[in-house]
Scaffold this motif. Structure first.
Motif, mmCIF file in Angstrom:
data_model
loop_
_atom_site.group_PDB
_atom_site.id
_atom_site.type_symbol
_atom_site.label_atom_id
_atom_site.label_comp_id
_atom_site.label_asym_id
_atom_site.label_seq_id
_atom_site.Cartn_x
_atom_site.Cartn_y
_atom_site.Cartn_z
ATOM 1 N N ALA A 30 -11.298 -9.245 -4.925
ATOM 2 C CA ALA A 30 -12.136 -8.039 -4.920
ATOM 3 C C ALA A 30 -11.303 -6.770 -4.732
ATOM 4 C CB ALA A 30 -13.194 -8.138 -3.825
ATOM 5 N N GLY A 31 -9.983 -6.917 -4.618
ATOM 6 C CA GLY A 31 -9.120 -5.749 -4.461
ATOM 7 C C GLY A 31 -8.865 -5.354 -3.027
ATOM 8 N N GLY A 32 -9.184 -6.244 -2.093
ATOM 9 C CA GLY A 32 -9.006 -5.941 -0.676
ATOM 10 C C GLY A 32 -7.805 -6.643 -0.088
ATOM 11 N N TRP A 33 -7.692 -6.555 1.229
ATOM 12 C CA TRP A 33 -6.599 -7.222 1.931
ATOM 13 C C TRP A 33 -7.062 -7.634 3.319
ATOM 14 C CZ3 TRP A 33 -6.743 -2.106 0.698
ATOM 15 C CH2 TRP A 33 -6.752 -1.200 1.757
ATOM 16 N N LEU A 34 -6.425 -8.688 3.825
ATOM 17 C CA LEU A 34 -6.718 -9.226 5.145
ATOM 18 C C LEU A 34 -5.949 -8.421 6.180
ATOM 19 C CD1 LEU A 34 -8.204 -11.589 6.579
ATOM 20 C CD2 LEU A 34 -6.063 -12.851 6.419
#
Length: 116
Positions: A30-34
């Motif tokens: 989704a284009g995010g990061w942890l």
């Protein structure tokens, strides 16, 4: 001022390593990061992450496809957030409390003794 994390809750019957991998893959896709994760035995895990506003719906759909089900309150908050979303590229800090449903015994964490 830093925005408050968007807190969600989900449950799954999938094996926990597979479920966590699916959640992280959905975040990345989704284009995010942890940002951070905390495991609470083998019963629950908390994940903090950041997603672009336009990636929330795709992320939720990927979770459902992977067998990780958001609770009703979380689905309602996602829908309300999508309806009032501002810029699609805006970063949305989020937290997911993931509960694993299984018949396994509790995972014991060995805590070493601290001299002193």
């Amino acid at each position: 001022m830093r925005p408050r994390p968007f807190t969600l809750a989900a449950i799954t019957r999938r094996e926990r390593h597979q479920a966590v991998g699916a959640v992280i893959d959905a975040i990345m896709d989704a284009g995010g990061w942890l940002v951070d994760s905390t495991q609470f035995s083998n019963l629950a895990m908390a994940l903090r992450f950041v997603l672009p506003a336009d990636g929330l719906a795709g992320w939720a759909a990927a979770l459902a496809a992977a067998g990780v089900r958001l609770d009703e309150d979380s689905r309602a908050r996602l829908a309300a957030h999508a309806a009032g979303a501002g810029a699609p590229e805006a970063e949305v800090p989020a937290a997911l409390n993931l509960t694993f449903l299984h018949d396994e015994p509790d995972l014991r964490q060995v805590v070493p003794a601290v001299p002193g």
